[in-house]
Design an enzyme around this catalytic site. Structure first.
Site, PDB file in Angstrom:
ATOM      1  N   SER A 553      65.965  29.385  74.080  1.00 32.04           N
ATOM      2  CA  SER A 553      66.150  30.150  75.321  1.00 32.04           C
ATOM      3  C   SER A 553      66.900  31.438  75.024  1.00 32.04           C
ATOM      4  CB  SER A 553      66.939  29.320  76.334  1.00 32.04           C
ATOM      5  OG  SER A 553      67.347  30.100  77.438  1.00 32.04           O
ATOM      6  N   TYR A 566      73.970  23.879  79.323  1.00 36.24           N
ATOM      7  CA  TYR A 566      72.630  24.344  78.932  1.00 36.24           C
ATOM      8  C   TYR A 566      72.718  25.386  77.822  1.00 36.24           C
ATOM      9  CZ  TYR A 566      67.935  26.363  79.427  1.00 36.24           C
ATOM     10  OH  TYR A 566      66.670  26.814  79.191  1.00 36.24           O
TER      11      TYR A 566
END
Length: 676
Positions: A553, A566
């Site tokens: 990501s 995350y």
């Protein structure tokens, strides 16, 4: 129905039952009249199944259409058996209009036989008679004058002349047994022709059942009987990558595993080594299975390490033997040797591994060897199995017409023969990746926590020859190992792994619980590690290299608010890429990452609540989140799952062969996430 409709319907019925003919085996035809659009006069035509294709799925577009007057006139210019291959090109001058499908080598058989309807099939029972040492006498005993024996002759124009002469000399006959090959039947109507074909098959099978020996393969061999199912499949999954690697020495292959009773019973018998060594006989069989299989000569209970070592020895011997076979029979005009690896590998107590350039080819090769086992059983039950001579097999395997057919095949897709394992692939980015990889020729395993959704996604992408769905909780080591075992049993191994499974909870540091932290790290950091570890074991055993791609990501680089768990786990994934690229490089396994951002539409993570949370953080309506993300990028473009899939293909599609340890941003340009 019209003549063509009757022919297609008959073909589909015959081809739907494997006792009648093997996949893509045999051909059917019908003769009839039509109006010539140029002259307006009636013209006699032959409709015959064209080259390639399968009777069970035949449609009108798969028929070759020829003018009978011109086809029959070829008899007058036939230069003789030494030059009969030239007649295939001559068929093109007999086509009616555009002619439909390309005429096959068997066209002469259908056109020259004086019957309106003709079937040529490869039933196991019929080939058992065709390969029996005293097949001619047995044919007479079983069928009387109804069916006539035709000695072995390679398919072609001369065989068509031979069968036409047999039909003319035996007006009472309904068909013939073609030595070493199969059967041909005929009739005045489509219904009568089909009835005659089925009669020959059923009478041959009944004769074998009534008069044949009970145990033609001999007594069971101690230690060679089938292992219990769970143990058998576990051992098959352990051996499959090794065997696939051996079978891919010349070029990459996809595998198929079969542990049917037919295969296991054959391998448990005392006579299986000598019979397997004789090879297959019907041209359709050995063109797909090679002249003989590679057979492991150890009991099922042998230690795995001993089995692997022996497989490697046998493979070296097989390659040397195949090269010698080629040298014995090749002429200066022969095509180059296509490869010396086995297409069929038999492992007693476990089953059969078959190989091909794609899953369908591998599966069909296995089906053909099952046919060959049935043929050997039938021939040995009533006589002695006696396949055609080795030099005749070579003439067909390296036939110029077969070579031309291979050269006409479409260029392989970039990922043909590669096997992909994609986690979290039932929806969103994972499904987009799996769909793209399959479109580029890969076999794809859809791994997802929800088995039903995984199977549904696989069905959307294609049939079982293209994609399969498996259950995979990536946070559980045993579940990961089980999912990869299923992948190996489905396609023979694994080459391309995409660590995509993920989830996200958008919370501030103070709101983030231990459970929140552990859940995200278990799925993405630990899960990626487990999948990479188990798949790397398979790739190393295959010795074929491979690719591992992490869908990380932008957040592995960029520090944003309210996503401590995350962002930290994505940073963990990003560093796994670097660590594994360094460790697995010597095995030719490339490890790369992709850093997407703002993938809202189609994303499972955003649909699961992350979208609402991020929209609240940024103060925009959730339905406008994608557009919001797009406006903060340099390119002002929204990122979709398909764009991430494109990046995966770019990394694995063949051009970036010397790239490993790379992270590719797919974020439409986020300056704060530039790699430094």
């Amino acid at each position: 129905m019209s003549t063509v409709e009757e022919l297609v319907a008959r073909s589909n019925r015959l081809g739907a039952d494997p006792k009648n003919t093997n996949y893509a085996g045999g051909n059917t035809s019908a003769k009839g009249a039509a109006t010539d659009p140029v002259t307006g006069q009636p013209v006699e035509l032959l409709w015959v199944k064209g080259s390639g294709g399968d009777l069970g799925a035949l449609t009108e577009s798969g028929l070759a259409v020829l003018r009978l007057d011109r086809l029959r006139s070829l008899v007058d210019v036939y230069p003789g058996v030494e030059r009969e291959d030239e007649m295939v090109a001559a068929f093109d001058y007999c086509l009616h209009g555009k002619g439909g499908a390309a005429p096959s080598i068997d066209t002469a058989m259908h056109g020259l036989v004086d019957a309106d309807h003709v079937d040529h099939l490869h039933p196991d029972a019929g080939i058992a008679f065709a390969t029996a040492a005293d097949g001619e006498a047995l044919t007479k005993e079983c069928f009387g004058d109804d069916v006539v024996w035709v000695p072995w002759r390679r398919p072609g124009f001369q065989l068509g002349l031979d069968i036409a002469a047999v039909k003319q000399a035996n007006p009472q006959a309904i068909g013939c047994i073609l030595g070493g090959h199969g059967i041909t039947a005929w009739g005045r109507t489509s219904e009568e022709c089909e009835r005659h074909s089925l009669s020959i098959i059923e009478r041959a099978a009944a004769y074998i059942a009534e008069k044949g020996a009970a145990d033609p393969f001999g007594a069971p061999l101690e230690g060679y009987v089938a292992l219990p199912e769970e143990e058998r499949r576990t051992r098959a999954a352990r051996l499959a990558p090794v065997i696939r690697g051996l079978a891919s020495t010349d070029k990459p292959q996809v595998g198929h595993f079969t542990d049917s009773d037919v295969v296991l019973d054959f391998l448990a018998s005392e006579r299986h080594p000598e019979l397997a060594a004789l090879g297959t006989s019907c041209p359709d069989h050995f063109l797909r299975t090679k002249v003989r299989p590679m057979v492991l000569d150890l009991p099922a209970t042998a230690p795995v390490e001993d089995t692997v070592a022996r497989l490697e020895e046998l493979h070296a011997a097989y390659r040397a033997d195949y090269a010698a076979y080629y040298e014995r029979h090749a002429t200066p005009e022969s095509p180059a040797m296509r490869g010396a690896d086995p297409a069929i590998v038999l492992v007693p107590g476990v089953g059969m591994f078959s190989f091909g350039a794609n899953k369908q080819t591998a599966r069909v090769a296995g089906e053909f060897y099952v046919n060959a086992i049935n043929v050997m059983r039938g021939a040995e039950a009533i006589s002695t199995y006696s396949p055609i001579e080795e030099n005749e097999k070579f003439r067909i395997e390296y036939w110029s017409l077969e070579e031309a057919k291979l050269q006409r095949m479409p260029k392989p897709k970039p990922l043909q023969s590669r096997i992909a394992f994609v986690t979290g692939a039932a929806s969103g980015i994972g499904k987009a990746i799996a769909t793209r990889l399959a479109a580029e020729g890969a076999c794809v395993v859809i791994a997802d926590l929800d088995l039903g959704k995984a199977q549904a996604a696989a069905a959307d992408i294609g049939g079982a020859d293209v994609a399969v769905g498996v259950a995979a909780d990536v946070s559980d080591g045993e579940a990961v190992a089980a999912a990869l075992r299923e992948a190996v049993l489905a396609f023979g191994g694994v080459d391309l792994v995409v660590n995509n499974a993920g989830l996200s909870l958008s919370k501030s540091l103070l709101e983030t619980t231990e459970r929140d932290w552990d859940l995200q790290h278990d799925v993405m950091a630990k899960g990626s590690f487990l999948v990479a570890r188990e798949s790397a074991r398979i790739m190393i055993e295959q010795e074929m290299g491979g690719d591992i791609v992490y869908i990380s990501s932008k957040n592995s680089i960029f520090a944003g608010p309210n996503n401590i768990a995350y962002g930290a786990t994505k940073a963990d994934q990003a560093h796994q890429v670097r660590l594994l690229a360094a460790e697995l490089g010597p095995h030719q396994i490339r490890v790369n990452g992709i850093n997407p951002d703002g993938v809202v539409r189609g994303s499972g993570i955003f649909a699961g609540g992350w979208g609402a949370s991020r929209a609240a953080v940024y103060g925009v309506p959730e339905e406008e989140l994608g557009a919001y993300y797009a406006q903060r990028t340099l390119l002002k473009r929204e990122v979709l799952p398909e764009h991430v899939a494109n990046a995966v293909f770019a990394l694995c599609g063949g051009d970036l062969t010397h790239t490993t340890g790379l992270h590719v941003p797919v974020d439409a340009g986020v300056a704060a996430a530039f790699l430094r």
